[in-house]
Design an enzyme around this catalytic site. Structure first.
Site, short mmCIF file in Angstrom:
data_model
loop_
_atom_site.label_atom_id
_atom_site.label_comp_id
_atom_site.label_asym_id
_atom_site.label_seq_id
_atom_site.Cartn_x
_atom_site.Cartn_y
_atom_site.Cartn_z
N GLU A 126 16.71 -3.56 16.78
CA GLU A 126 15.94 -4.60 16.10
C GLU A 126 15.19 -3.98 14.92
O GLU A 126 14.95 -2.77 14.91
CB GLU A 126 14.93 -5.22 17.06
CG GLU A 126 13.80 -4.27 17.41
CD GLU A 126 13.13 -4.56 18.74
OE1 GLU A 126 13.82 -4.56 19.77
OE2 GLU A 126 11.91 -4.78 18.74
N LYS A 128 12.41 -2.54 12.54
CA LYS A 128 11.08 -1.97 12.72
C LYS A 128 10.19 -2.59 11.65
O LYS A 128 10.36 -2.34 10.46
CB LYS A 128 11.12 -0.45 12.57
CG LYS A 128 9.77 0.20 12.82
CD LYS A 128 9.93 1.71 12.90
CE LYS A 128 8.66 2.39 13.34
NZ LYS A 128 7.53 2.21 12.44
N ASP A 130 7.13 -3.33 9.32
CA ASP A 130 6.13 -2.46 8.71
C ASP A 130 4.79 -3.21 8.61
O ASP A 130 4.43 -3.73 7.56
CB ASP A 130 6.62 -2.03 7.32
CG ASP A 130 5.86 -0.82 6.82
OD1 ASP A 130 5.04 -0.28 7.58
OD2 ASP A 130 6.09 -0.42 5.67
N TYR A 236 7.51 -7.86 20.36
CA TYR A 236 8.66 -7.01 20.69
C TYR A 236 8.44 -6.13 21.93
O TYR A 236 9.29 -5.35 22.30
CB TYR A 236 9.06 -6.13 19.51
CG TYR A 236 7.93 -5.31 18.90
CD1 TYR A 236 7.30 -4.31 19.62
CD2 TYR A 236 7.50 -5.56 17.60
CE1 TYR A 236 6.27 -3.57 19.08
CE2 TYR A 236 6.48 -4.82 17.03
CZ TYR A 236 5.86 -3.82 17.79
OH TYR A 236 4.84 -3.10 17.24
N LYS A 324 14.81 5.49 10.89
CA LYS A 324 14.14 5.13 9.65
C LYS A 324 15.12 4.95 8.50
O LYS A 324 16.15 5.61 8.45
CB LYS A 324 13.12 6.22 9.27
CG LYS A 324 12.06 6.51 10.32
CD LYS A 324 11.21 5.31 10.66
CE LYS A 324 10.01 5.14 9.75
NZ LYS A 324 8.98 6.15 9.83
N CYS A 429 -9.24 33.36 -0.98
CA CYS A 429 -9.57 31.98 -0.64
C CYS A 429 -10.37 31.35 -1.78
O CYS A 429 -11.39 31.90 -2.19
CB CYS A 429 -10.40 31.96 0.64
SG CYS A 429 -11.04 30.33 1.02
N CYS A 432 -14.15 30.64 -0.44
CA CYS A 432 -15.15 31.65 -0.06
C CYS A 432 -14.85 33.02 -0.63
O CYS A 432 -15.63 33.95 -0.45
CB CYS A 432 -15.29 31.72 1.45
SG CYS A 432 -13.88 32.47 2.28
N CYS A 447 -6.90 32.09 4.87
CA CYS A 447 -8.18 32.70 4.53
C CYS A 447 -8.69 33.46 5.75
O CYS A 447 -8.64 32.95 6.86
CB CYS A 447 -9.16 31.58 4.15
SG CYS A 447 -10.88 32.07 4.26
N CYS A 453 -16.31 30.96 5.91
CA CYS A 453 -15.68 30.14 4.87
C CYS A 453 -16.15 28.69 5.05
O CYS A 453 -15.89 28.07 6.08
CB CYS A 453 -14.17 30.20 4.98
SG CYS A 453 -13.33 29.10 3.84
S1 IVH Z 1 8.36 -0.67 20.15
C1 IVH Z 1 6.29 2.07 23.37
N1 IVH Z 1 9.47 -2.18 18.34
O1 IVH Z 1 6.22 1.03 15.12
C2 IVH Z 1 6.76 1.76 21.99
N2 IVH Z 1 7.60 -0.88 17.69
O2 IVH Z 1 6.21 3.92 14.92
C3 IVH Z 1 6.42 0.41 21.55
N3 IVH Z 1 6.91 -1.22 15.38
O3 IVH Z 1 3.31 1.52 16.96
C4 IVH Z 1 6.83 0.15 20.17
N4 IVH Z 1 8.42 -2.70 14.85
O4 IVH Z 1 3.54 -0.66 15.64
C5 IVH Z 1 8.51 -1.29 18.59
N5 IVH Z 1 10.51 -3.60 16.86
C6 IVH Z 1 9.56 -2.73 17.11
C7 IVH Z 1 8.62 -2.34 16.14
C8 IVH Z 1 7.66 -1.39 16.46
C9 IVH Z 1 7.38 -2.02 14.41
C10 IVH Z 1 5.77 -0.29 15.18
C11 IVH Z 1 4.74 -0.30 16.25
C12 IVH Z 1 4.63 1.12 16.73
C13 IVH Z 1 5.21 1.86 15.58
C14 IVH Z 1 5.75 3.20 16.00
#
Ligand code: IVH
Length: 749
Positions: A126, A128, A130, A236, A324, A429, A432, A447, A453
């Protein structure tokens, strides 16, 4: 009156009664202050009520009332939001950056579960999102609390704000008695643009990207502002539950949808990595037309029983990964290279750039890692960027991936100004003036000033008061910086924090009389400091900010030694062994060089054995015990010893410790676990679970898992093929059981 009882000493019943009283008293004070404009109690008395309420709630999160005063946004709580301890931690995700990483993720899981490469194993895939994560707590179908992730363990209470999000249901039907729904709060592209336009027209600040806009809108102290911001929520995941939602991830998501939550329409069930990657490509293609920001694809093991077997590492689940999207890139001018000095003395070069937009964010600084990186070499001496060095004045390529600090990927030498010169990395450094040296095998120049320092001292203090360390309310990075440079009431070492109140009492000029302070804030700070005198051992060890000693290592050490005196004694006793290791390292380097010159193979073992043989027995034992702790290697051990041996550091540590009430560390879980606090060693072949799984399981049950058998071992779990360890255990009279015995022992836990 319960009022006089320490929060720590309250029974649950007393706490509950007091919370009810407090809710009433605070509501009354609020009404008098806000509605009637006729305050009945002083601000300080009001603050005390709120603080006591928050302290009781922090200790008994389950007693927090639906009408809790901490949720009443708009009340004069300048400190911000109240805190919510998550019933189930809110974790983050490990990352995968290419197809190979995804394949490795799948292989790791199979290995952990002892599954064949060909066995069927499905995953959900699914987008991710942002945005920022939010946990919504429903009790009997009613939304009672909403909290941000915070540090994963404790988040901010944003209930009133979350109630203003249109697609967050206030009430759901057919749900378990207790249900925590987790997901992402985000802002759509059109909503983001419209908001920025409105902000600009009103002469208010605009946001760099939709994520910042969403975070800034949700974390408003006035819920009416949040209400005016178009936020949305994708569900999710879930936290605490009174009944399972389903047997599979997909099934659970469908249930959440049935309860009325928006779930992502691009969620798919995939039969293995090929399928997952195909869906990733599909989502990547759709990315630009979705109308909201995503930064990758999340894969999760579909079978929830397998998820629970896989469990968690310290901050991420083993059963999920975020794949990613590739980093975003832009070219700009490198205007200068500054050197920053960190907590452990590391000199870090920072690129100052002509500002440029990379993936929607204006970037004007980027990390340059270390001197080798600038020179065109990686940390192992290999050539990078075809050996091109980076010079001030260069045209450089900046990239960022997700939230990480921007980096410099490349430089365009064809555009290099004629007068550009190779960067001279300082050998002193800049803060310092002490020598800055590089140790053998270390890419970083450090350092040597230690606590003299100022940069190191301040960074150490910032780390000390950080969230996972002492977490002193009202004493953050900004205040530490201020106190460090204060002549009247300086804080130069951690111990100074705990003597602050007494020193203030003796001073003629009081903190309370300073600009920006006042009676209440000074008293609050002193109280917050007092509250932290009683502190768990793991936090103290972490807070010292010793190189290589992160939170996980600190807690491992705490659980192993349980008290400060035994920890300190162990480190001191092991000191000669660490010294010997360092000498042996140096001797090894010399031998390698010599051997290379003479064209023969290096003889390392005799070099090491000779040094080792001369050690006192107790030093050897302490060293083996220390490095035998799972996860604690020679580098952690050496760093501990080195720090404890440095005079100024040691004085600072001893002064700190004498002012604290350090709590003994406890085993990780329930006291009724039969292996809590026991040291367990696994050897031979395990047939019902993999070694990694057995180890993780033992640790969650509070056992310490060690790699070698010693007199301290309580239990040896020996599978077929167990060799010398089983023999040693027999010699030492250590209890030995087989895998079935082990499973029986931990059964039903
Ligand atoms: S699952 C135990 N599913 O990504 C893990 N996270 O980098 C639960 N996020 O803190 C997270 N979309 O804020 C999950 N489809 C998705 C997501 C997702 C965005 C975020 C979430 C998490 C962060 C981790």
């Amino acid at each position: 009156m319960t009022d006089t009882i320490e929060v720590d000493a309250l029974t649950e019943a007393q706490a509950s009664t007091e919370l009810a009283h407090l809710a009433k008293a605070i509501a009354k004070a609020n009404a008098a202050y806000h509605t009637d404009d006729a305050p009945e109690i002083s601000d300080a008395a009001y603050d005390d009520l709120k603080r006591r309420n928050a302290a009781i709630e922090a200790r008994f999160p389950q007693l927090k009332r639906a009408d809790s005063p901490s949720d009443q946004v708009g009340a004069p709580v300048a400190e911000g939001f109240s805190k919510v301890t998550h019933a189930v931690a809110m974790l983050s995700l490990a990352n995968a950056f290419d197809d190979d990483d995804v394949a490795e993720f799948d292989q790791r899981i199979r290995k952990y579960l002892g599954m064949d490469a060909k066995a069927a194993l499905s995953y959900t895939a699914e987008p991710k999102i942002d945005g920022l994560s939010l946990s919504l707590r429903y009790e009997n179908g009613e939304l009672v609390q909403a909290a941000t992730r915070g540090d994963g363990a404790v988040g901010e209470n944003v209930t009133a704000n979350a109630r203003t999000i249109e697609n967050v249901p206030q009430r759901i039907a057919g749900a378990p008695e207790l249900l925590e729904v987790r997901g992402e709060v985000y802002m759509s592209h059109p909503d983001f643009e419209a908001l920025n336009e409105r902000q600009a027209e009103a002469g208010q600040k605009t946001f760099a990207n939709p994520r910042n806009a969403a975070a800034g809108s949700l974390r408003q102290l006035d819920a009416n502002i949040t209400r005016a911001r178009p936020l949305r929520f994708f569900a999710y995941a879930w936290g605490a539950l009174s009944d399972p939602l389903a047997d599979t991830q997909m099934g659970a998501i469908q249930r959440l949808e049935a309860f009325g939550f928006q779930t992502n329409p691009l969620t798919r069930l995939c039969d293995g990595t090929q399928d997952m990657i195909a869906h990733y490509r599909h989502i990547e293609q759709e990315r630009a037309t979705l109308g909201y920001d995503i930064d990758g694809v999340v894969y999760k093991v579909n079978d929830l029983a397998l998820q629970s077997r896989l469990g968690f590492r310290s901050t991420t689940p083993r059963w999920a990964v975020a794949h990613k999207f590739p980093a975003e890139l832009a070219w700009t001018r490198l205007d200068a290279i500054d050197i920053q000095v960190g907590r452990t003395g590391a000199l870090s070069p920072v690129a100052r750039l002509t500002p440029v937009t990379v993936g929607g964010v204006v970037v004007s600084n980027a990390t340059l890692h270390n001197e080798d990186y600038i020179a065109g070499r990686d940390s192992k001496g290999g050539v990078i960027r075809d050996g091109k060095d980076i010079r001030v004045g260069d045209w450089v390529q900046v990239y960022r991936a997700g939230d990480v600090i921007p980096k410099i990927a490349d430089t365009d030498v064809s555009k290099r100004p004629q007068d550009a010169v190779a960067f001279q990395f300082p050998h002193r450094c800049p803060e310092c003036g002490s020598d800055a040296i590089r140790e053998e095998g270390d890419a970083v120049r450090r350092c040597t000033g230690g606590l003299i320092c100022p940069a190191q001292a301040v960074e150490k203090l910032k780390h000390f008061v950080g969230r996972s360390a002492f977490d002193i309310e009202g004493l953050g990075a900004k205040q530490v910086e201020m106190f460090y440079h204060d002549d009247q009431l300086p804080i130069r070492t951690p111990a100074d924090i705990f003597s602050l109140k007494d020193r203030d009492a003796r001073n003629l000029s009081k903190l309370a009389n300073r600009d920006g302070w006042g009676e209440t804030s000074a008293r609050n700070l002193f109280n917050a400091i007092e509250e932290r005198r009683k502190v768990p051992l793991g936090r103290v060890i972490f807070a010292l900010g010793i190189r290589h000693v992160g939170e996980v290592a600190a807690n491992d050490l705490a659980r192993h030694y349980t008290t400060w005196p035994s920890f300190a004694l162990a480190v001191d006793t092991a000191a000669p062994a660490a010294e010997c290791q360092l000498q042996a390292d140096a001797a090894e380097v010399a031998e390698r060089e010599q051997a290379a010159q003479e064209g023969r193979r290096a003889r390392i073992k005799p070099v090491r054995d000779a040094a080792w043989a001369d050690l006192p027995a107790d030093a050897r034992a302490a060293w083996l015990d220390l490095t035998g702790i799972d996860g604690i290697g020679a580098s952690v051990a050496t760093a501990l010893v080195t720090t404890f041996q440095q005079e100024a550091e040691r004085q600072s540590i001893d002064a700190l410790i004498s002012g604290l009430d350090i709590q003994e560390a406890e085993a990780r879980t329930t006291a009724d676990s039969p292996v809590a606090g026991k040291t367990v060693v696994f050897t031979g072949t395990l047939e019902k679970m993999t070694r990694a799984e057995a180890k993780a399981r033992a640790e969650t049950l509070g056992a310490k898992v060690s790699g070698s058998v010693s007199a301290k071992t309580d239990l040896l779990v020996a599978g077929p093929g167990a060799g010398s360890k089983a023999k040693k255990a027999a010699d030492l009279g250590v209890e030995t059981i087989d895998e079935d015995g082990w499973l029986e022992l931990i059964e039903a836990l």
